[in-house]
Scaffold this active site. Structure first.
Site, short mmCIF file in Angstrom:
data_model
loop_
_atom_site.label_atom_id
_atom_site.label_comp_id
_atom_site.label_asym_id
_atom_site.label_seq_id
_atom_site.Cartn_x
_atom_site.Cartn_y
_atom_site.Cartn_z
CB SER A 188 78.19 79.09 81.93
OG SER A 188 77.67 80.28 81.38
CE1 TYR A 214 75.87 80.36 86.73
CE2 TYR A 214 76.73 81.46 84.79
CZ TYR A 214 76.00 80.44 85.36
OH TYR A 214 75.41 79.48 84.56
N1 LIG Z 1 69.91 78.31 81.97
C1 LIG Z 1 70.90 78.84 81.31
O1 LIG Z 1 70.76 79.77 80.49
C2 LIG Z 1 72.31 78.29 81.52
C3 LIG Z 1 73.34 78.74 80.68
C4 LIG Z 1 74.62 78.22 80.86
C5 LIG Z 1 74.85 77.29 81.85
N2 LIG Z 1 73.84 76.87 82.65
C6 LIG Z 1 74.14 75.88 83.69
O2 LIG Z 1 73.22 74.81 83.60
C7 LIG Z 1 73.17 74.15 84.86
C8 LIG Z 1 71.69 73.95 85.23
O3 LIG Z 1 71.15 75.17 85.67
P1 LIG Z 1 69.88 75.86 85.08
O4 LIG Z 1 70.27 77.19 84.62
O5 LIG Z 1 69.23 74.94 84.12
O6 LIG Z 1 69.03 76.14 86.38
P2 LIG Z 1 68.02 75.26 87.21
O7 LIG Z 1 67.60 76.12 88.33
O8 LIG Z 1 66.96 74.70 86.32
O9 LIG Z 1 68.90 74.04 87.73
C9 LIG Z 1 69.74 74.08 88.83
C10 LIG Z 1 69.31 72.95 89.79
O10 LIG Z 1 70.35 72.80 90.77
C11 LIG Z 1 69.70 72.47 92.00
N3 LIG Z 1 70.62 72.79 93.10
C12 LIG Z 1 71.09 74.02 93.45
N4 LIG Z 1 71.93 73.89 94.49
C13 LIG Z 1 71.99 72.56 94.81
C14 LIG Z 1 72.68 71.81 95.81
N5 LIG Z 1 73.48 72.41 96.68
N6 LIG Z 1 72.50 70.47 95.84
C15 LIG Z 1 71.68 69.85 94.96
N7 LIG Z 1 70.99 70.52 93.98
C16 LIG Z 1 71.14 71.86 93.92
C17 LIG Z 1 68.45 73.36 92.00
O11 LIG Z 1 67.48 72.88 92.92
C18 LIG Z 1 68.01 73.26 90.54
O12 LIG Z 1 67.09 72.21 90.35
C19 LIG Z 1 73.92 75.04 85.84
O13 LIG Z 1 75.23 74.53 86.01
C20 LIG Z 1 73.99 76.37 85.11
O14 LIG Z 1 75.06 77.16 85.53
C21 LIG Z 1 72.57 77.36 82.52
#
Ligand SMILES: NC(=O)c1ccc[n+]([C@@H]2O[C@H](COP(=O)([O-])OP(=O)(O)OC[C@H]3O[C@@H](n4cnc5c(N)ncnc54)[C@H](O)[C@@H]3O)[C@@H](O)[C@H]2O)c1
Length: 265
Positions: A150, A163
């Site tokens: 991120s 985070y």
């Molecule tokens: N959405 C954003 O704006 C953003 C920005 C930067 C980085 N990210 C990163 O993108 C990645 C995806 O996240 P997102 O934001 O799309 O959210 P999201 O909630 O759509 O995805 C996260 C997924 O991880 C799963 N998960 C959580 N803990 C788990 C575990 N212990 N075992 C198996 N699965 C597990 C959840 O069930 C969920 O489906 C993450 O690494 C997040 O930090 C997201």
């Protein structure tokens, strides 16, 4: 069953909130399947079945494994099932994140349990998946590891302490894999800014969502927020031959936010 195609594991690969909305892991799984990978979708939640449905409807090959990436036995089961089903592994995409209690706290307010639990998912979950995947990737002739990090690894979001720390650690984890396992394995991290995903919609109405996105967009030179497909396409590039000399990098996908200063003259 296919042993000529490349194989990818995507953790956090479930589709999002409500009826299977946008998620970075879901979009990545679908994109890699389109690129010709057999995809192992891994998630805690059963919406991983929805991702597999999308892939199969489009003629791709995928399975869903419901598992917790913080539990060693689950991780071993993921690797064993991948080997038995698809006979190898060429790409791991780590894409889970914990958004539970304690996320929006500074280091005084956060409890030690909240701190440890978040690091356990965001960092240890990536470490464990890499640790147990690497032997199978090597056995399969090499491949790539892509860690979804991120922008928070570089710029601290106010009161998002653990985070940010977990994401900075993921970048370091990525570099150590890149150095220790090259030339057989390339490892890179992707650092998105705000990405439009279903799981962060909560109960906002469509109008409230539009306003929320539009307010956030003002911080981004591209004047819009990122779509999940725009992260998935970078994963696709890093997983493929076109990035064959890119190793140990953190690639920001932030519409130019990090390049911009905030002063106005
Ligand atoms: N959405 C954003 O704006 C953003 C920005 C930067 C980085 N990210 C990163 O993108 C990645 C995806 O996240 P997102 O934001 O799309 O959210 P999201 O909630 O759509 O995805 C996260 C997924 O991880 C799963 N998960 C959580 N803990 C788990 C575990 N212990 N075992 C198996 N699965 C597990 C959840 O069930 C969920 O489906 C993450 O690494 C997040 O930090 C997201």
């Amino acid at each position: 069953m296919n042993n000529t195609k490349k194989v990818a594991i995507v953790t956090g690969g479930a589709m999002g909130y409500k009826s299977g909305g946008a998620s970075i892991g879901g979009a990545t799984s679908i994109r890699l399947a389109k690129d010709g990978f057999c995809v192992v979708v891994v998630d805690l939640g059963d919406m991983g079945n929805k991702t597999v449905e999308h892939i199969k409807d489009a003629g791709g090959d995928a399975i869903f494994i419901q598992a917790d990436v913080t539990i060693t036995e689950d991780v071993e089961r993921i690797i064993k099932t991948t080997k038995e089903t698809f006979h190898g592994l060429n790409c791991l995409v780590n894409c889970v994140a914990r958004y539970g209690s304690g996320m929006s706290k500074n280091i005084v307010d956060i409890t030690e349990e909240e701190w440890n639990e978040t690091l356990n998912v965001n960092l240890n979950g990536y470490f464990k998946m890499a640790k147990y995947s690497i032997p199978l990737i090597l056995e399969s002739g090499g491949g790539t590891i892509i860690n979804i990090s991120s922008l928070a690894a570089f710029n601290a979001l106010p009161n998002f302490s653990v985070y940010s720390v977990s994401k900075a650690a993921i970048n370091a984890l990525t570099r150590t894999i890149a150095v220790d396992f090259a030339p057989d394995i390339r490892a890179n991290a992707i650092c998105p800014g705000f990405v439009k995903i279903a799981n962060s919609e909560n109960n906002r109405s469509p109008e409230e969502l539009e306003k929320w996105y539009s307010d956030i967009s003002k911080q981004y030179p591209m004047r819009r927020v990122c779509e999940v497909s725009e992260v998935a396409s970078v994963v696709s590039f890093l997983a493929g031959k076109d990035s064959s000399y890119i190793n140990g990098q953190t690639i920001t996908v932030d519409g130019g936010k990090m390049a911009a200063d905030t002063h106005e003259f």
